[in-house]
Motif scaffolding. Structure first.
Motif, mmCIF file in Angstrom:
data_model
loop_
_atom_site.group_PDB
_atom_site.id
_atom_site.type_symbol
_atom_site.label_atom_id
_atom_site.label_comp_id
_atom_site.label_asym_id
_atom_site.label_seq_id
_atom_site.Cartn_x
_atom_site.Cartn_y
_atom_site.Cartn_z
ATOM 1 N N LYS A 98 0.831 -1.208 0.000
ATOM 2 C CA LYS A 98 0.000 0.000 0.000
ATOM 3 C C LYS A 98 0.869 1.264 0.000
ATOM 4 O O LYS A 98 0.559 2.249 -0.688
ATOM 5 C CB LYS A 98 -0.935 -0.006 1.210
ATOM 6 N N GLN A 99 1.980 1.263 0.730
ATOM 7 C CA GLN A 99 2.875 2.423 0.735
ATOM 8 C C GLN A 99 3.457 2.673 -0.656
ATOM 9 O O GLN A 99 3.545 3.829 -1.099
ATOM 10 C CB GLN A 99 4.004 2.202 1.747
ATOM 11 N N LEU A 100 3.850 1.613 -1.332
ATOM 12 C CA LEU A 100 4.406 1.758 -2.673
ATOM 13 C C LEU A 100 3.353 2.285 -3.651
ATOM 14 O O LEU A 100 3.644 3.094 -4.533
ATOM 15 C CB LEU A 100 4.958 0.417 -3.157
ATOM 16 N N GLU A 101 2.128 1.832 -3.487
ATOM 17 C CA GLU A 101 1.035 2.354 -4.311
ATOM 18 C C GLU A 101 0.847 3.843 -4.056
ATOM 19 O O GLU A 101 0.704 4.635 -4.996
ATOM 20 C CB GLU A 101 -0.249 1.599 -3.999
ATOM 21 N N GLY A 161 3.189 6.244 -5.728
ATOM 22 C CA GLY A 161 3.064 6.366 -7.176
ATOM 23 C C GLY A 161 3.620 5.232 -8.005
ATOM 24 O O GLY A 161 3.793 5.390 -9.228
ATOM 25 N N CYS A 162 3.909 4.087 -7.398
ATOM 26 C CA CYS A 162 4.373 2.940 -8.183
ATOM 27 C C CYS A 162 3.265 2.471 -9.127
ATOM 28 O O CYS A 162 2.079 2.618 -8.842
ATOM 29 C CB CYS A 162 4.805 1.796 -7.267
ATOM 30 N N SER A 163 3.675 1.885 -10.236
ATOM 31 C CA SER A 163 2.715 1.480 -11.270
ATOM 32 C C SER A 163 2.108 0.105 -11.009
ATOM 33 O O SER A 163 1.024 -0.202 -11.506
ATOM 34 C CB SER A 163 3.395 1.494 -12.642
ATOM 35 N N THR A 164 2.829 -0.744 -10.300
ATOM 36 C CA THR A 164 2.316 -2.046 -9.853
ATOM 37 C C THR A 164 2.962 -2.353 -8.507
ATOM 38 O O THR A 164 3.853 -1.631 -8.049
ATOM 39 C CB THR A 164 2.699 -3.215 -10.800
ATOM 40 N N VAL A 165 2.530 -3.438 -7.903
ATOM 41 C CA VAL A 165 3.315 -4.109 -6.870
ATOM 42 C C VAL A 165 3.492 -5.547 -7.312
ATOM 43 O O VAL A 165 2.610 -6.119 -7.971
ATOM 44 C CB VAL A 165 2.689 -4.047 -5.464
ATOM 45 N N MET A 166 4.664 -6.131 -6.962
ATOM 46 C CA MET A 166 4.984 -7.480 -7.436
ATOM 47 C C MET A 166 5.394 -8.355 -6.259
ATOM 48 O O MET A 166 6.583 -8.592 -6.022
ATOM 49 C CB MET A 166 6.104 -7.410 -8.482
ATOM 50 N N PRO A 167 4.413 -8.846 -5.489
ATOM 51 C CA PRO A 167 4.759 -9.708 -4.352
ATOM 52 C C PRO A 167 5.202 -11.090 -4.817
ATOM 53 O O PRO A 167 4.737 -11.592 -5.845
ATOM 54 C CB PRO A 167 3.443 -9.795 -3.577
ATOM 55 N N LEU A 168 6.102 -11.689 -4.057
ATOM 56 C CA LEU A 168 6.549 -13.043 -4.386
ATOM 57 C C LEU A 168 5.477 -14.058 -4.025
ATOM 58 O O LEU A 168 4.714 -13.869 -3.081
ATOM 59 C CB LEU A 168 7.860 -13.364 -3.681
ATOM 60 N N ALA A 183 -5.353 -3.389 -3.268
ATOM 61 C CA ALA A 183 -4.620 -2.649 -4.294
ATOM 62 C C ALA A 183 -5.553 -1.959 -5.290
ATOM 63 O O ALA A 183 -6.561 -2.526 -5.712
ATOM 64 C CB ALA A 183 -3.680 -3.582 -5.043
ATOM 65 N N LYS A 184 -5.163 -0.758 -5.679
ATOM 66 C CA LYS A 184 -5.844 -0.035 -6.755
ATOM 67 C C LYS A 184 -4.952 0.058 -7.981
ATOM 68 O O LYS A 184 -5.289 0.755 -8.951
ATOM 69 C CB LYS A 184 -6.256 1.352 -6.268
#
Length: 275
Positions: free
Chosen positions: A160-163, A166-173, A196-197
């Motif tokens: 959520k912090q990365l979102e 302004g990050c374009s995606t998140v990529m969790p393992l 996530a949005k």
């Protein structure tokens, strides 16, 4: 009505949208670990992917010819390059590699490509990403107008912090890189997806098409797969199997599964039966 028209009406052929750019495929491919250049090329073609990721640091090593040749061998009119900062152990290293990645994109003709897969991994044994270093590097790169796709652990708060920055995606393992163990902590992945949005791309740990199918059924927007294809006995066939799994899982997610019940229910109704 044709099947194609029906699927279009059902809105099952939705594009993946990252940083305003549309992609037909929800399967991204890594380019490392293939035994030959041709296996990499044919696997990419069989997967029908639109995005391939290449480690910038690997391209700097003249001893590794496959990646170097692959850059020249692929048709960049049909594929989108996702440079990644694999091998970087600090935020500062990752930022330097990201700048080189943007230059690489320009050299292949993608002058408007600001995508970067951000990896900051100081842990050489388990290859878990550094959450603090990742957030630090992401903040800087977003300010420099990169479309940042950060690789993270299964951390809903960090996602959520990365979102929010302004990050374009998140990529969790899904599970540790290259382990092929499938999906760990499915409940945590679901929390990340539900909150996530921006697109959620599950990266690392996928071992089989059934893993890919499950990840997409959870509601992941896309998958990034490398080892499961490159290290299989037949990478080209496995790439095609992963393509089908991702497509099937996405349609299943959009269809909505039946509710689970504690007791059996007859498939045929009992009303109206003549005794």
């Amino acid at each position: 009505m044709s099947l194609t028209n029906f699927l279009e009406q059902q809105n099952l052929n939705q594009d993946l949208i990252i940083a305003g750019k549309h992609f037909k495929s929800r399967l991204m491919l890594g380019t490392g670990k293939y035994k030959t250049l041709n296996l990499a090329k044919y696997s990419i073609h069989a997967s029908d992917t639109a995005i391939v990721t290449v480690a910038i640091r690997r391209l700097q090593d003249i001893k590794i010819q496959t990646s170097l040749n692959l850059i020249h061998a692929l048709n960049w009119q049909d594929l989108w390059l996702l440079p990644n900062t694999a091998g970087c152990t600090t935020a500062e290293e990752a930022i330097r590699m990201a700048s080189l990645g943007r230059e690489l994109s320009k050299k292949i003709g993608q002058t408007n490509n600001n995508f970067i897969k951000l990896e900051v991994i100081p842990d050489s044994q388990y290859l878990f990403p550094d959450p603090i270093g990742t957030l630090k590097a992401a903040e800087y790169l977003v300010r420099k107008n990169f479309a940042v796709l950060p690789y993270i652990g299964q951390d809903p708060i960090l996602a959520k912090q990365l979102e929010e920055i302004g990050c374009s995606t998140v990529m969790p393992l899904g599970s540790p890189i290259g382990s092929g163990q499938g999906l760990y902590n499915i409940e945590t992945l679901q929390i990340i997806i539900e909150n996530a949005k921006i697109p959620v791309v599950i990266d690392a740990g996928i071992g089989t098409p059934s893993d890919a199918l499950k990840a997409m059924e959870l509601g992941a927007d896309a998958l990034l797969i490398n080892s499961a294809i490159a290290r299989s006995d037949n990478p080209v066939k496995m790439a095609f199997a992963m393509k089908l799994a991702v497509e099937s899982g996405r349609i299943a997610y959009l269809s909505g599964r039946m509710s689970q019940k504690s007791k059996a229910q007859a498939s045929s109704p009992v009303q109206g039966i003549v005794h």
